[in-house]
Design a protein around this motif. Structure first.
Motif, short mmCIF file in Angstrom:
data_model
loop_
_atom_site.label_atom_id
_atom_site.label_comp_id
_atom_site.label_asym_id
_atom_site.label_seq_id
_atom_site.Cartn_x
_atom_site.Cartn_y
_atom_site.Cartn_z
N GLU A 76 -36.93 4.40 -46.28
CA GLU A 76 -37.40 3.02 -46.42
C GLU A 76 -38.85 2.89 -45.95
OE1 GLU A 76 -34.42 3.86 -44.94
OE2 GLU A 76 -33.30 3.33 -46.76
N ALA A 77 -39.16 3.53 -44.81
CA ALA A 77 -40.53 3.48 -44.29
C ALA A 77 -41.49 4.16 -45.26
CB ALA A 77 -40.61 4.13 -42.92
N LEU A 78 -41.05 5.28 -45.84
CA LEU A 78 -41.88 6.00 -46.81
C LEU A 78 -42.20 5.10 -48.00
CD1 LEU A 78 -43.19 8.68 -47.74
CD2 LEU A 78 -40.98 9.28 -48.75
N LEU A 79 -41.19 4.42 -48.53
CA LEU A 79 -41.42 3.51 -49.66
C LEU A 79 -42.37 2.39 -49.28
CD1 LEU A 79 -37.87 3.11 -51.26
CD2 LEU A 79 -39.82 4.34 -52.19
N ALA A 80 -42.15 1.81 -48.10
CA ALA A 80 -42.99 0.69 -47.66
C ALA A 80 -44.43 1.12 -47.44
CB ALA A 80 -42.41 0.08 -46.39
N MET A 81 -44.64 2.25 -46.77
CA MET A 81 -46.00 2.69 -46.45
C MET A 81 -46.77 3.15 -47.68
SD MET A 81 -45.92 4.43 -42.69
CE MET A 81 -44.63 5.62 -42.90
N THR A 82 -46.06 3.71 -48.66
CA THR A 82 -46.75 4.20 -49.86
C THR A 82 -46.86 3.13 -50.94
OG1 THR A 82 -44.66 5.01 -50.77
CG2 THR A 82 -46.03 6.62 -49.57
N LYS A 83 -46.07 2.05 -50.79
CA LYS A 83 -45.96 1.02 -51.85
C LYS A 83 -45.60 1.70 -53.16
CE LYS A 83 -49.19 -2.23 -49.70
NZ LYS A 83 -49.24 -1.60 -48.41
N ALA A 84 -44.70 2.68 -53.06
CA ALA A 84 -44.38 3.53 -54.20
C ALA A 84 -43.38 2.90 -55.16
CB ALA A 84 -43.80 4.86 -53.69
N VAL A 85 -43.37 3.47 -56.35
CA VAL A 85 -42.35 3.18 -57.34
C VAL A 85 -41.30 4.27 -57.15
CG1 VAL A 85 -41.85 3.10 -59.82
CG2 VAL A 85 -44.03 2.22 -58.94
N GLU A 86 -40.03 3.88 -57.07
CA GLU A 86 -38.95 4.86 -56.93
C GLU A 86 -38.60 5.41 -58.31
OE1 GLU A 86 -35.15 4.53 -54.14
OE2 GLU A 86 -35.89 2.57 -54.78
N ILE A 87 -38.51 6.72 -58.41
CA ILE A 87 -38.10 7.33 -59.68
C ILE A 87 -37.17 8.51 -59.41
CG2 ILE A 87 -40.15 6.67 -61.00
CD1 ILE A 87 -41.10 9.60 -60.71
N ASP A 88 -36.48 8.90 -60.46
CA ASP A 88 -35.66 10.10 -60.39
C ASP A 88 -36.49 11.20 -61.02
OD1 ASP A 88 -33.73 12.02 -60.37
OD2 ASP A 88 -32.31 10.96 -61.63
N ALA A 89 -37.43 11.73 -60.24
CA ALA A 89 -38.46 12.65 -60.77
C ALA A 89 -37.93 14.02 -61.15
CB ALA A 89 -39.58 12.81 -59.75
N ALA A 90 -36.75 14.39 -60.60
CA ALA A 90 -36.25 15.72 -60.83
C ALA A 90 -35.52 15.85 -62.18
CB ALA A 90 -35.29 16.12 -59.71
N ASN A 91 -35.20 14.73 -62.79
CA ASN A 91 -34.48 14.76 -64.07
C ASN A 91 -35.33 14.16 -65.18
OD1 ASN A 91 -31.94 15.83 -63.08
ND2 ASN A 91 -31.81 13.93 -61.94
N ALA A 92 -35.05 14.63 -66.40
CA ALA A 92 -35.77 14.09 -67.55
C ALA A 92 -35.41 12.62 -67.72
CB ALA A 92 -35.39 14.88 -68.81
N PRO A 93 -36.39 11.76 -68.02
CA PRO A 93 -36.08 10.34 -68.22
C PRO A 93 -35.24 10.16 -69.47
CG PRO A 93 -38.40 10.78 -68.71
CD PRO A 93 -37.80 12.06 -68.21
N ALA A 94 -34.38 9.18 -69.45
CA ALA A 94 -33.58 8.85 -70.65
C ALA A 94 -34.52 8.31 -71.70
CB ALA A 94 -32.51 7.84 -70.29
N SER A 95 -34.41 8.82 -72.92
CA SER A 95 -35.36 8.34 -73.92
C SER A 95 -34.78 7.20 -74.73
CB SER A 95 -35.79 9.46 -74.86
OG SER A 95 -34.82 10.45 -75.01
#
Length: 161
Positions: free
Chosen positions: A142-161
């Motif tokens: 949670e702190a990582l998300l807050a400090m980076t103001k990041a977008v959460e993604i499932d980066a390890a898998n191919a996105p659903a097309s």
């Protein structure tokens, strides 16, 4: 004007967010997720690796667990069309202000989008680099998300097309 070291810059940034979070310093550099996990006595997945990618002149920082690979299609989906490449060591230092192997996902030199992979969510605490190769910074997901103001993604898998 005094120039802060990368570690001082990270400490100053984190202090504004949570003064209880302190970087852990080691005697030797921790160049890989495996080396960092060994030094900390934790799983490789708990090491949050930060990798800068680029497509054309667009950059984005991806933060993922040390035991996953970032899927190229996720980079492309985030950055748009074009060939996605890992940034060169020179580009990494110019854009982030940190050297390869010590990239902290916040307090960046230039503002770039940050994407945090959900693979890190499984751990109560993850460790990011803290600006120098001999440092790690323990943070919650949670702190990582807050400090980076990041977008959460499932980066390890191919996105659903």
């Amino acid at each position: 004007m005094t120039v802060m070291s990368p570690l001082e810059k990270v400490k100053a940034f984190v202090q504004q967010y949570d003064p209880a979070i302190e970087p852990i310093l080691f005697e030797q550099p921790l160049p890989t997720s495996e080396a960092a996990a060994e030094a900390l006595g934790c799983e490789v997945g708990q090491i949050a690796k930060s990798i800068l990618f680029r497509v054309g002149d667009q950059f984005a920082l991806f933060v993922a667990a040390g035991d996953v690979r970032i899927h190229p299609k996720q980079v492309k989906a985030a950055l748009g069309s074009g060939k996605a490449k890992m940034a060169s060591p020179e580009e990494v230092e110019k854009v982030t202000g940190y050297r390869v192997g010590a990239v902290c996902p916040f307090a960046l030199q230039e503002e770039v989008p940050v994407y945090v992979d959900t693979s890190l969510r499984r751990f109560p605490v993850v460790h990011t680099a803290a600006g120098v190769a001999e440092s790690m910074l323990p943070v919650t997901y949670e702190a990582l998300l807050a400090m980076t103001k990041a977008v959460e993604i499932d980066a390890a898998n191919a996105p659903a097309s």
